[in-house]
Design a protein around this motif. Sequence first.
Motif, mmCIF file in Angstrom:
data_model
loop_
_atom_site.group_PDB
_atom_site.id
_atom_site.type_symbol
_atom_site.label_atom_id
_atom_site.label_comp_id
_atom_site.label_asym_id
_atom_site.label_seq_id
_atom_site.Cartn_x
_atom_site.Cartn_y
_atom_site.Cartn_z
ATOM 1 N N SER A 34 0.685 -1.246 0.180
ATOM 2 C CA SER A 34 -0.033 0.044 0.050
ATOM 3 C C SER A 34 0.763 1.181 0.091
ATOM 4 O O SER A 34 0.554 2.242 -0.742
ATOM 5 C CB SER A 34 -0.980 0.040 1.328
ATOM 6 N N ASN A 35 2.147 1.396 0.690
ATOM 7 C CA ASN A 35 2.914 2.366 0.728
ATOM 8 C C ASN A 35 3.483 2.425 -0.635
ATOM 9 O O ASN A 35 3.440 3.684 -1.205
ATOM 10 C CB ASN A 35 3.995 1.994 1.667
ATOM 11 N N GLY A 36 3.957 1.707 -1.373
ATOM 12 C CA GLY A 36 4.573 1.910 -2.659
ATOM 13 C C GLY A 36 3.664 2.299 -3.702
ATOM 14 O O GLY A 36 3.644 3.255 -4.641
ATOM 15 N N VAL A 37 2.376 1.697 -3.692
ATOM 16 C CA VAL A 37 1.141 1.987 -4.760
ATOM 17 C C VAL A 37 0.759 3.471 -4.188
ATOM 18 O O VAL A 37 0.677 3.931 -5.475
ATOM 19 C CB VAL A 37 0.060 1.161 -4.552
ATOM 20 N N MET A 38 0.531 3.902 -3.111
ATOM 21 C CA MET A 38 0.234 5.179 -2.843
ATOM 22 C C MET A 38 1.447 6.121 -3.368
ATOM 23 O O MET A 38 0.914 7.185 -4.026
ATOM 24 C CB MET A 38 0.313 5.561 -1.351
ATOM 25 N N GLN A 39 2.544 5.725 -3.158
ATOM 26 C CA GLN A 39 3.820 6.681 -3.662
ATOM 27 C C GLN A 39 3.667 6.613 -5.226
ATOM 28 O O GLN A 39 3.643 7.815 -5.888
ATOM 29 C CB GLN A 39 5.044 6.172 -3.054
ATOM 30 N N PHE A 40 3.398 5.789 -5.830
ATOM 31 C CA PHE A 40 3.138 5.592 -7.349
ATOM 32 C C PHE A 40 1.844 6.515 -7.759
ATOM 33 O O PHE A 40 2.387 7.275 -8.806
ATOM 34 C CB PHE A 40 2.935 4.157 -7.769
ATOM 35 N N LEU A 41 1.019 6.473 -7.119
ATOM 36 C CA LEU A 41 -0.192 7.340 -7.648
ATOM 37 C C LEU A 41 0.023 8.719 -7.525
ATOM 38 O O LEU A 41 -0.296 9.544 -8.157
ATOM 39 C CB LEU A 41 -1.434 6.818 -6.662
ATOM 40 N N ILE A 128 -13.522 -2.778 -9.916
ATOM 41 C CA ILE A 128 -12.454 -3.495 -10.517
ATOM 42 C C ILE A 128 -11.763 -4.139 -9.388
ATOM 43 O O ILE A 128 -11.565 -3.645 -8.449
ATOM 44 C CB ILE A 128 -11.287 -2.774 -11.284
ATOM 45 N N MET A 129 -11.532 -5.724 -9.467
ATOM 46 C CA MET A 129 -10.933 -6.118 -8.181
ATOM 47 C C MET A 129 -9.710 -7.055 -8.768
ATOM 48 O O MET A 129 -9.387 -7.716 -10.099
ATOM 49 C CB MET A 129 -12.091 -7.121 -7.591
ATOM 50 N N ASP A 130 -8.877 -7.312 -7.679
ATOM 51 C CA ASP A 130 -7.766 -8.312 -7.971
ATOM 52 C C ASP A 130 -6.879 -7.612 -9.045
ATOM 53 O O ASP A 130 -6.381 -8.571 -9.834
ATOM 54 C CB ASP A 130 -8.057 -9.571 -8.288
ATOM 55 N N ARG A 131 -6.750 -6.288 -9.144
ATOM 56 C CA ARG A 131 -5.869 -5.774 -9.921
ATOM 57 C C ARG A 131 -5.178 -4.674 -9.185
ATOM 58 O O ARG A 131 -5.530 -4.229 -8.275
ATOM 59 C CB ARG A 131 -6.507 -5.031 -11.072
ATOM 60 N N CYS A 132 -3.935 -4.140 -9.659
ATOM 61 C CA CYS A 132 -3.200 -3.144 -8.972
ATOM 62 C C CYS A 132 -3.099 -1.799 -9.983
ATOM 63 O O CYS A 132 -2.655 -2.231 -10.951
ATOM 64 C CB CYS A 132 -1.760 -3.479 -8.529
ATOM 65 N N PRO A 133 -3.505 -0.807 -9.662
ATOM 66 C CA PRO A 133 -3.255 0.468 -10.498
ATOM 67 C C PRO A 133 -1.831 0.673 -10.972
ATOM 68 O O PRO A 133 -1.532 1.120 -11.799
ATOM 69 C CB PRO A 133 -3.742 1.710 -9.892
ATOM 70 N N ALA A 134 -0.918 0.423 -9.834
ATOM 71 C CA ALA A 134 0.507 0.560 -10.166
ATOM 72 C C ALA A 134 0.870 -0.256 -11.335
ATOM 73 O O ALA A 134 2.103 -0.083 -11.741
ATOM 74 C CB ALA A 134 1.330 0.594 -8.885
ATOM 75 N N ILE A 135 0.416 -1.563 -11.460
ATOM 76 C CA ILE A 135 0.723 -2.231 -12.535
ATOM 77 C C ILE A 135 -0.119 -1.760 -13.855
ATOM 78 O O ILE A 135 0.486 -1.849 -14.825
ATOM 79 C CB ILE A 135 0.476 -3.719 -11.895
ATOM 80 N N GLU A 136 -1.177 -1.656 -13.505
ATOM 81 C CA GLU A 136 -2.002 -1.298 -14.991
ATOM 82 C C GLU A 136 -1.792 -0.153 -15.359
ATOM 83 O O GLU A 136 -1.864 0.146 -16.762
ATOM 84 C CB GLU A 136 -3.548 -1.406 -14.435
ATOM 85 N N TYR A 137 -1.430 1.021 -14.818
ATOM 86 C CA TYR A 137 -1.119 2.315 -15.417
ATOM 87 C C TYR A 137 0.125 2.346 -16.196
ATOM 88 O O TYR A 137 0.041 2.718 -17.465
ATOM 89 C CB TYR A 137 -0.956 3.507 -14.331
ATOM 90 N N PRO A 138 1.252 1.638 -15.888
ATOM 91 C CA PRO A 138 2.325 1.662 -16.961
ATOM 92 C C PRO A 138 1.939 0.645 -18.274
ATOM 93 O O PRO A 138 2.429 1.090 -19.384
ATOM 94 C CB PRO A 138 3.430 1.111 -16.062
ATOM 95 N N ARG A 139 1.394 -0.452 -17.798
ATOM 96 C CA ARG A 139 0.886 -1.231 -18.896
ATOM 97 C C ARG A 139 -0.143 -0.658 -19.929
ATOM 98 O O ARG A 139 0.271 -0.931 -21.104
ATOM 99 C CB ARG A 139 0.209 -2.540 -18.065
ATOM 100 N N LEU A 140 -0.830 0.340 -19.506
ATOM 101 C CA LEU A 140 -1.910 0.590 -20.235
ATOM 102 C C LEU A 140 -1.989 1.922 -20.782
ATOM 103 O O LEU A 140 -2.432 2.452 -21.765
ATOM 104 C CB LEU A 140 -3.507 0.492 -19.753
ATOM 105 N N ILE A 141 -1.281 2.942 -19.981
ATOM 106 C CA ILE A 141 -1.179 4.353 -20.191
ATOM 107 C C ILE A 141 0.400 4.751 -20.573
ATOM 108 O O ILE A 141 0.508 5.610 -21.263
ATOM 109 C CB ILE A 141 -1.585 5.127 -18.935
ATOM 110 N N GLY A 142 1.301 4.273 -19.842
ATOM 111 C CA GLY A 142 2.688 4.425 -20.077
ATOM 112 C C GLY A 142 3.222 5.114 -18.952
ATOM 113 O O GLY A 142 3.055 5.294 -17.927
#
Length: 142
Positions: A34-41, A128-142
Amino acid sequence: MSHDRYDDAEIAAVLKTVKTIAVLGASPNPARPSNGVMQFLISKGYKVFPVNPGQAGKEIHGRTVYASLADIPEPIDMVDVFRAPEHLPAVVDEVLSVEPQPKYLWGQLSVRNDEAAATAEAAGMTVIMDRCPAIEYPRLIG
């Protein structure tokens, strides 16, 4: 809605639409996801509000921690959940009590509860469940 698969365009649209995110279960421990994802967001320009009753009033990544979603002083677009799946029904109840109601509920990796998702969707939320925005963002948006 089925939560076995998501259309990439749908996930990308959510990530492009959202401006404010509550991270439910935010941790000050840098070793916690949660700490790393928050920092990424935060690094991607989202306005992030950490929520953790045990840390309320403290700061994580320079952001004040709130005890509950109801304590956040402005509308939230998305709630990003770092809680065990069995807690998701109670989380949905809390999310649905917030005014104005967030549009999106995001369950992190392994956070899936189809009954809770159905309740949120019946109230008009996109889930949306069982996904991570810190994974999806780079994969889909760049």
